[in-house]
Design an enzyme around this catalytic site. Structure first.
Site, PDB file in Angstrom:
ATOM      1  N   GLY A  27       0.807  -1.218   0.000  1.00  0.00           N
ATOM      2  CA  GLY A  27       0.000   0.000   0.000  1.00  0.00           C
ATOM      3  C   GLY A  27       0.836   1.262   0.000  1.00  0.00           C
ATOM      4  CE1 TYR A  28       0.655   7.192   2.934  1.00  0.00           C
ATOM      5  CE2 TYR A  28       2.665   7.647   1.731  1.00  0.00           C
ATOM      6  CZ  TYR A  28       1.626   8.067   2.533  1.00  0.00           C
ATOM      7  OH  TYR A  28       1.562   9.383   2.922  1.00  0.00           O
ATOM      8  N   GLY A  32       5.445   3.745  -8.997  1.00  0.00           N
ATOM      9  CA  GLY A  32       6.136   2.462  -9.148  1.00  0.00           C
ATOM     10  C   GLY A  32       5.128   1.318  -9.099  1.00  0.00           C
ATOM     11  CG  HIS A  33       3.092   0.491  -5.433  1.00  0.00           C
ATOM     12  ND1 HIS A  33       3.278   1.607  -4.637  1.00  0.00           N
ATOM     13  CD2 HIS A  33       3.683  -0.533  -4.766  1.00  0.00           C
ATOM     14  CE1 HIS A  33       3.928   1.269  -3.537  1.00  0.00           C
ATOM     15  NE2 HIS A  33       4.201  -0.027  -3.591  1.00  0.00           N
ATOM     16  CD  GLN A 149       9.788  -8.169  -2.755  1.00  0.00           C
ATOM     17  OE1 GLN A 149       9.642  -8.024  -1.548  1.00  0.00           O
ATOM     18  NE2 GLN A 149       9.192  -7.393  -3.636  1.00  0.00           N
ATOM     19  CB  VAL A 172       8.705   4.049 -11.438  1.00  0.00           C
ATOM     20  CG1 VAL A 172       8.173   5.448 -11.731  1.00  0.00           C
ATOM     21  CG2 VAL A 172       8.095   3.032 -12.391  1.00  0.00           C
ATOM     22  CB  SER A 182       5.761   3.407   0.738  1.00  0.00           C
ATOM     23  OG  SER A 182       5.168   2.696  -0.334  1.00  0.00           O
ATOM     24  NE  ARG A 183      10.766   1.002   5.029  1.00  0.00           N
ATOM     25  CZ  ARG A 183      10.558  -0.254   4.612  1.00  0.00           C
ATOM     26  NH1 ARG A 183      10.790  -0.581   3.362  1.00  0.00           N
ATOM     27  NH2 ARG A 183      10.127  -1.181   5.446  1.00  0.00           N
TER      28      ARG A 183
HETATM   29  P1  AMP Z   1       5.984  -2.509  -1.624  1.00  0.00           P
HETATM   30  O1  AMP Z   1       4.624  -1.894  -1.471  1.00  0.00           O
HETATM   31  O2  AMP Z   1       7.101  -1.592  -1.248  1.00  0.00           O
HETATM   32  O3  AMP Z   1       6.074  -3.871  -0.976  1.00  0.00           O
HETATM   33  O4  AMP Z   1       6.177  -2.771  -3.174  1.00  0.00           O
HETATM   34  C1  AMP Z   1       5.260  -3.557  -3.897  1.00  0.00           C
HETATM   35  C2  AMP Z   1       5.851  -3.870  -5.249  1.00  0.00           C
HETATM   36  O5  AMP Z   1       6.116  -2.662  -5.947  1.00  0.00           O
HETATM   37  C3  AMP Z   1       7.198  -4.617  -5.146  1.00  0.00           C
HETATM   38  O6  AMP Z   1       7.276  -5.584  -6.169  1.00  0.00           O
HETATM   39  C4  AMP Z   1       8.192  -3.505  -5.360  1.00  0.00           C
HETATM   40  O7  AMP Z   1       9.425  -3.956  -5.897  1.00  0.00           O
HETATM   41  C5  AMP Z   1       7.458  -2.652  -6.373  1.00  0.00           C
HETATM   42  N1  AMP Z   1       8.003  -1.289  -6.354  1.00  0.00           N
HETATM   43  C6  AMP Z   1       8.229  -0.508  -5.258  1.00  0.00           C
HETATM   44  N2  AMP Z   1       8.802   0.656  -5.638  1.00  0.00           N
HETATM   45  C7  AMP Z   1       8.955   0.599  -6.986  1.00  0.00           C
HETATM   46  C8  AMP Z   1       9.494   1.490  -7.960  1.00  0.00           C
HETATM   47  N3  AMP Z   1      10.004   2.676  -7.626  1.00  0.00           N
HETATM   48  N4  AMP Z   1       9.495   1.087  -9.254  1.00  0.00           N
HETATM   49  C9  AMP Z   1       8.989  -0.121  -9.607  1.00  0.00           C
HETATM   50  N5  AMP Z   1       8.450  -0.993  -8.732  1.00  0.00           N
HETATM   51  C10 AMP Z   1       8.438  -0.645  -7.443  1.00  0.00           C
END
Ligand code: AMP
Length: 277
Positions: A27-28, A32-33, A149, A172, A182-183
């Protein structure tokens, strides 16, 4: 868009679709998501997104309780993307009383994020395995941003014969190069202003590689020197590793390398990486 909180409801809803792509998230949401959501829609037609801040991938010292959450905003963004299913379980739905089975990849805990965050990948692999079993997606989408991951998930899917294709999409970035995360919302304006040095340092090493440098120690040192120009950015590790085994390299060979790093800006921990091929 159906917003579902139980596994039973997801199984019923999923049965309406032949192919479906899954984007697991905490979430958040940011661009990228959303890039993963768009890719899933293009390739699968139907899209499911999970929003679950997974407690088992945070150590007691980490930011689980203060991890940013804004479900209403996330749902608006996903609705606008034409998402079909959103799964937002409570922790007790995923880890009910008596839960006791974990997916462990011991090699992942030896290096990079695994070495820095004990039991992190046990939590990641376990929750991704469960989400793949619950949604049974045709394809599941992950970001290159979390490079280790993607290696862990691919190995788990291969080892456990999970019938889902894993797709990895590019990182992204903000216009100044900072990888979206998100951080990033934790950063003060002073920290935010210097954070792009992380990507600049990775890019500089990639340019040296393209110019012919193959000595991993030189490239690590180049990154360390550039990061040192911003004293607010404290590197935790700087790695040049084999892109498949993630073991540190002395010399970059035919398989190229994953350059990755983690750095702290105050209490905020950021990661980023580039693939050299
Ligand atoms: P998270 O919510 O941080 O667990 O991320 C969920 C998914 O989005 C994971 O597969 C992350 O690798 C991907 N993700 C997070 N940040 C980015 C980004 N800047 N660009 C592309 N994918 C992202």
């Amino acid at each position: 868009m159906q917003v579902l909180t139980t596994i039973d409801a997801v199984r019923t809803a999923r049965a309406r679709f032949d192919q479906i792509g899954l984007v697991p998230t905490m979430g958040y949401l940011h661009e990228g998501h959303l890039s993963l959501v768009r890719r899933a829609r293009e390739e699968c037609g139907a899209v499911a997104v999970s929003i679950f801040v997974n407690p088992t991938q945070f150590s007691p010292r980490e930011d689980f309780s203060r991890y940013p959450r804004d479900l209403e905003r996330d749902l608006r963004l996903l609705e606008a993307e034409g998402v079909d299913l959103v799964f937002t379980p409570a922790p007790g739905e995923i880890y009910p009383e008596g839960f006791g089975t974990y997916v462990v990849l011991p090699a992942a805990d030896e290096v990079l994020e695994g070495a820095a965050r004990p039991s992190h990948f046990r939590g990641v692999a376990t929750v991704v395995c469960k989400l793949l079993n619950i949604v049974q997606p045709t394809r599941a989408y992950f970001g290159q941003k979390d490079a280790q991951q993607t290696v862990v998930v691919r190995q788990m899917v291969r080892d456990l014969n999970i019938p889902t294709t894993i797709v990895v999409a590019p990182t992204v970035r903000e216009p100044d190069g900072l990888a979206m995360s998100s951080r990033n919302t934790y950063l003060t304006s002073e920290q935010r202003a210097v954070a792009p040095v992380i990507y600049r340092a990775l890019r500089a090493a990639a340019q040296s590689y393209q110019a012919g440098e193959r000595d991993a120690t030189c490239l690590r040192q180049q990154i360390a020197d550039l990061l040192a120009s911003e004293p607010l950015v404290k590197p935790e590790y700087i790695s040049l590793a084999d892109p498949m085994t993630l073991l540190e390299l002395d010399t970059i060979g035919a398989r190229g390398a994953l350059i990755s790093l983690a750095a702290r800006l105050g209490s905020v921990r950021l990661i980023d990486n580039l693939l050299l091929d």
